[in-house]
Design a protein around this motif. Structure first.
Motif, short mmCIF file in Angstrom:
data_model
loop_
_atom_site.label_atom_id
_atom_site.label_comp_id
_atom_site.label_asym_id
_atom_site.label_seq_id
_atom_site.Cartn_x
_atom_site.Cartn_y
_atom_site.Cartn_z
N ASN A 1 7.25 5.43 -6.09
CA ASN A 1 6.13 5.80 -6.96
C ASN A 1 5.91 4.77 -8.05
OD1 ASN A 1 5.52 8.17 -5.57
ND2 ASN A 1 6.86 9.44 -6.85
N ARG A 2 6.99 4.24 -8.59
CA ARG A 2 6.87 3.24 -9.64
C ARG A 2 6.19 1.97 -9.12
NH1 ARG A 2 5.33 2.24 -14.38
NH2 ARG A 2 6.22 0.38 -15.30
N ILE A 3 6.53 1.57 -7.92
CA ILE A 3 5.87 0.40 -7.32
C ILE A 3 4.37 0.64 -7.18
CG2 ILE A 3 5.73 -1.04 -5.26
CD1 ILE A 3 8.71 -0.53 -4.84
N ALA A 4 4.01 1.85 -6.73
CA ALA A 4 2.59 2.17 -6.57
C ALA A 4 1.85 2.06 -7.90
CB ALA A 4 2.43 3.57 -5.98
N VAL A 5 2.44 2.58 -8.97
CA VAL A 5 1.80 2.51 -10.29
C VAL A 5 1.70 1.07 -10.76
CG1 VAL A 5 2.05 3.18 -12.71
CG2 VAL A 5 2.48 4.85 -10.91
N LEU A 6 2.73 0.27 -10.52
CA LEU A 6 2.67 -1.14 -10.90
C LEU A 6 1.55 -1.88 -10.18
CD1 LEU A 6 6.49 -2.05 -10.96
CD2 LEU A 6 4.94 -1.96 -12.93
N LEU A 7 1.20 -1.41 -9.00
CA LEU A 7 0.10 -2.02 -8.24
C LEU A 7 -1.25 -1.42 -8.60
CD1 LEU A 7 2.49 -3.21 -6.65
CD2 LEU A 7 1.20 -2.78 -4.55
N GLY A 8 -1.25 -0.49 -9.59
CA GLY A 8 -2.49 0.14 -10.00
C GLY A 8 -2.99 1.20 -9.03
N ARG A 9 -2.06 1.84 -8.30
CA ARG A 9 -2.43 2.84 -7.32
C ARG A 9 -1.74 4.16 -7.65
NH1 ARG A 9 -1.91 -0.02 -1.50
NH2 ARG A 9 -3.04 1.88 -0.91
N HIS A 10 -2.19 5.22 -7.00
CA HIS A 10 -1.63 6.54 -7.26
C HIS A 10 -0.21 6.65 -6.70
CE1 HIS A 10 -5.41 8.09 -8.76
NE2 HIS A 10 -6.02 7.68 -7.67
N PRO A 11 0.65 7.43 -7.38
CA PRO A 11 1.99 7.66 -6.83
C PRO A 11 1.90 8.25 -5.42
CG PRO A 11 1.87 8.44 -9.10
CD PRO A 11 0.48 8.07 -8.69
N GLY A 12 2.71 7.72 -4.54
CA GLY A 12 2.70 8.16 -3.15
C GLY A 12 1.83 7.32 -2.24
N ALA A 13 1.05 6.41 -2.83
CA ALA A 13 0.11 5.63 -2.02
C ALA A 13 0.81 4.62 -1.13
CB ALA A 13 -0.89 4.92 -2.92
N LEU A 14 2.05 4.26 -1.45
CA LEU A 14 2.74 3.23 -0.69
C LEU A 14 3.86 3.77 0.19
CD1 LEU A 14 3.06 0.50 -3.48
CD2 LEU A 14 1.35 0.65 -1.67
N HIS A 15 3.95 5.08 0.32
CA HIS A 15 5.06 5.64 1.08
C HIS A 15 5.04 5.23 2.55
CE1 HIS A 15 6.01 7.76 -2.48
NE2 HIS A 15 6.78 8.68 -1.90
N LYS A 16 3.85 5.10 3.12
CA LYS A 16 3.79 4.70 4.53
C LYS A 16 4.31 3.29 4.74
CE LYS A 16 -0.05 7.72 5.88
NZ LYS A 16 -1.43 7.78 6.43
N ILE A 17 4.15 2.45 3.71
CA ILE A 17 4.63 1.07 3.81
C ILE A 17 6.12 0.99 3.54
CG2 ILE A 17 4.39 -1.24 2.81
CD1 ILE A 17 1.52 -0.54 2.10
N LEU A 18 6.62 1.82 2.63
CA LEU A 18 8.00 1.68 2.16
C LEU A 18 8.98 2.66 2.77
CD1 LEU A 18 7.22 1.16 -1.66
CD2 LEU A 18 7.80 -0.60 0.01
N GLU A 19 8.48 3.73 3.41
CA GLU A 19 9.41 4.76 3.85
C GLU A 19 10.29 4.31 5.02
OE1 GLU A 19 7.10 8.09 4.89
OE2 GLU A 19 6.09 7.15 6.60
N GLU A 20 9.84 3.32 5.78
CA GLU A 20 10.69 2.82 6.86
C GLU A 20 11.82 1.99 6.26
OE1 GLU A 20 10.50 -0.11 10.79
OE2 GLU A 20 8.66 0.40 9.68
N PRO A 21 13.08 2.38 6.51
CA PRO A 21 14.21 1.67 5.89
C PRO A 21 14.27 0.20 6.31
CG PRO A 21 14.90 3.78 6.79
CD PRO A 21 13.52 3.54 7.29
N ARG A 22 14.57 -0.63 5.33
CA ARG A 22 14.77 -2.06 5.57
C ARG A 22 16.01 -2.48 4.79
NH1 ARG A 22 10.45 -5.29 7.45
NH2 ARG A 22 11.36 -7.04 6.32
N PRO A 23 16.66 -3.56 5.19
CA PRO A 23 17.85 -4.01 4.46
C PRO A 23 17.49 -4.51 3.06
CG PRO A 23 17.23 -5.61 6.14
CD PRO A 23 16.38 -4.39 6.38
N ILE A 24 18.49 -4.56 2.22
CA ILE A 24 18.31 -5.08 0.87
C ILE A 24 18.03 -6.58 0.96
CG2 ILE A 24 19.40 -5.41 -1.38
CD1 ILE A 24 21.15 -2.98 -0.73
N PRO A 25 16.97 -7.08 0.32
CA PRO A 25 16.69 -8.52 0.39
C PRO A 25 17.86 -9.33 -0.17
CG PRO A 25 14.83 -7.34 -0.53
CD PRO A 25 15.97 -6.37 -0.48
N ALA A 26 18.15 -10.41 0.46
CA ALA A 26 19.22 -11.30 0.00
C ALA A 26 18.71 -12.73 0.01
CB ALA A 26 20.46 -11.18 0.90
#
Length: 497
Positions: free
Chosen positions: A268-293
């Motif tokens: 939700n915080r990422i969505a707000v930082l992008l100027g979008r409503h909370p929950g707007a990015l769940h479809k993009i982020l809900e799929e698990p990915r490894p921690i960036p290194a």
């Protein structure tokens, strides 16, 4: 050549002498105007000189864990997120530059500062107004003829205040420095925004990894609980072992809601930082990915380079320059102001004769004003502006120290968290082997069930801490790039549009 201020003091003495001789004020005007036109004074007030950067030659922290003192690559520093090799993060950063609300506010402030500078620059030029009037009047029959008259007038009025002592030049100088400072503030907002997007993204991926660890351990503990229940039913173990396996299982289950709450908050915080409503990015982020290194080697340069690059230090320096110019604006109020006045137009008692040659009118001439008594207000303002200049200098020096502190802390945190991650990795590996041995020996009846529980709890703890530490290492790298002032150079042009 006689200094400007000495010539002004001489003029003040001459003015007092003329007044003592009771010379008419109108007679002083042309004399003072000619003297002012021939003064050729330089701009009054202090000339700004950038303070010397007081920075150590090298960083105090030990440069270990891939840190190098080599000069920072501008391309890498400008696109530091690319070292994490995560296309989703890169896409989010591009969207944040366009949609973030704080960035939009900062852009508006830059536009406001540009307009304010144009307002100050306009004072260099004369102003001209078009005027027109019509007046109908009637005189009294008891005191006059009792007739009605009409008066029509059309013309232009012009006023030009000559910037003899540089008050306008200093105000433009201050406005220019203000614009530069606000532009640096926009860059600082950009640096913070990119770091916040990346930090919350890493936090979200870290929660996903920790959730996977907890769920994996939960499944293993469920199997242990079922096995213990079957062994209890077969009389191979006591009910105490069953209850111990159950509370170990439920303890792990209780951690999952907290992790899911943290994951939801990060997305939700990422969505707000992008100027979008909370929950707007769940479809993009809900799929698990490894921690960036990132790759291990990171060049950090020397302190002086960082101070010259950081937007907050650059902003504080420009704010000092602006306040120095405002001291000059205040000093200019001590000296005379020469204004050229003029008007041209037509005036007639009848509209039909308004534009005939005989209706033309004009007037022009200089006007001078010189503050004689104001109860010390002007000098008090100079003192106030000088005090503000001292404050701006102190704030600049404080910003420099804070910048150095932030980088030093980031260097230490990045190195030490890598050491912690290595230790946790070894602990997690040892705990995994311990669980396998404990389960084997328990099934063989060689050890008590408490040893299995302790091994399982330790494995979950170490794996969870390892996942958290992996995220912290990447987060500390992001904080290090932020402390170095990374990110704004590559996106500054897009951010100001």
């Amino acid at each position: 050549m006689v200094p400007c201020y000495q010539r002004l003091e001489k003029m003040q003495v001459m003015s007092s002498q003329w007044k003592s001789k009771k010379i008419a004020h109108w007679a002083l005007l042309p004399v003072l105007s000619i003297m002012l036109m021939n003064l050729g004074c330089a701009t009054v007030g202090p000339d700004y000189a950038s303070p010397n950067l007081s920075a150590p030659e090298a960083w105090h922290a030990e440069l270990e864990g891939g840190l190098r003192a080599k000069p920072v690559d501008p391309e890498t520093l400008g696109h530091w997120w690319s070292v994490l090799n995560d296309p989703v993060l890169s896409s989010l950063i591009s969207q944040a530059v366009v949609g973030n609300l704080d960035l939009k506010v900062a852009r508006a402030r830059v536009r406001q500062a540009r307009a304010n500078r144009r307002i100050n620059q306009a004072n260099w030029f004369p102003t001209m107004d078009a005027v027109g009037s019509f007046r109908k009047s009637r005189s009294s029959e008891n005191s006059g003829s009792g007739t009605e008259t009409d008066l029509s007038a059309v013309g232009f009025d012009a006023v030009w205040e000559l910037d003899i002592f540089g008050g306008t030049r200093r105000s433009v100088e201050a406005a220019t420095a203000d614009l530069q400072a606000i532009s640096e503030d926009l860059h600082d907002v950009l640096v913070t925004l990119l770091a916040e997007v990346a930090l919350n993204y890493v936090e979200a991926r870290t929660f996903q990894v920790r959730l996977a660890v907890a769920e994996q351990n939960l499944r293993a503990q469920q199997e242990t609980y079922q096995l213990t229940s079957w062994r209890s039913q077969a009389g191979l173990t006591t009910d105490l072992a069953v209850q111990q396996a159950k509370y170990n299982l439920e303890s792990t289950r209780s951690q999952i809601p907290t992790l899911r709450t943290g994951l939801e908050g990060a997305m939700n915080r990422i969505a707000v930082l992008l100027g979008r409503h909370p929950g707007a990015l769940h479809k993009i982020l809900e799929e698990p990915r490894p921690i960036p290194a990132a790759r291990m080697e990171v060049t950090v340069g020397v302190p002086a380079d960082t101070l010259r690059h950081r937007p907050d230090v650059r902003r504080a320096e420009r704010q000092l320059a602006a306040q120095t110019a405002r001291v000059g604006v205040a000093v200019a109020e001590l000296y005379p102001k020469l204004t050229l006045l003029g008007s041209i137009g037509v005036e007639s008692l009848t509209v039909s004769d308004l534009f005939v040659p005989g209706s033309r009118t004009y007037s022009f001439g200089p006007s001078i004003s010189w503050p004689i008594f104001n109860a010390g207000a002007i000098r008090s303002n100079i003192e106030a502006q000088s005090a503000l200049q001292e404050q701006a200098l102190g704030e600049y020096e404080g910003t420099v120290l804070s910048a150095l502190e932030e980088v030093e802390n980031a260097l230490v945190a990045y190195v030490q968290e890598q050491n912690r991650r290595q230790a946790l990795a070894e602990s997690a590996q040892a705990a995994k082997i311990a669980v396998q041995l404990a389960e084997t020996q328990f099934e063989a009846g060689l050890i008590d069930f408490n040893n299995v529980l302790d091994a399982q709890r330790s494995l979950l703890t170490f794996q969870d801490q390892l996942a958290e530490s992996q995220g912290t290492v990447t987060s500390n790298l992001i904080r290090l790039y932020k402390a170095l002032g990374g990110g704004w150079t590559s996106l500054a042009r897009a951010a100001t549009q």
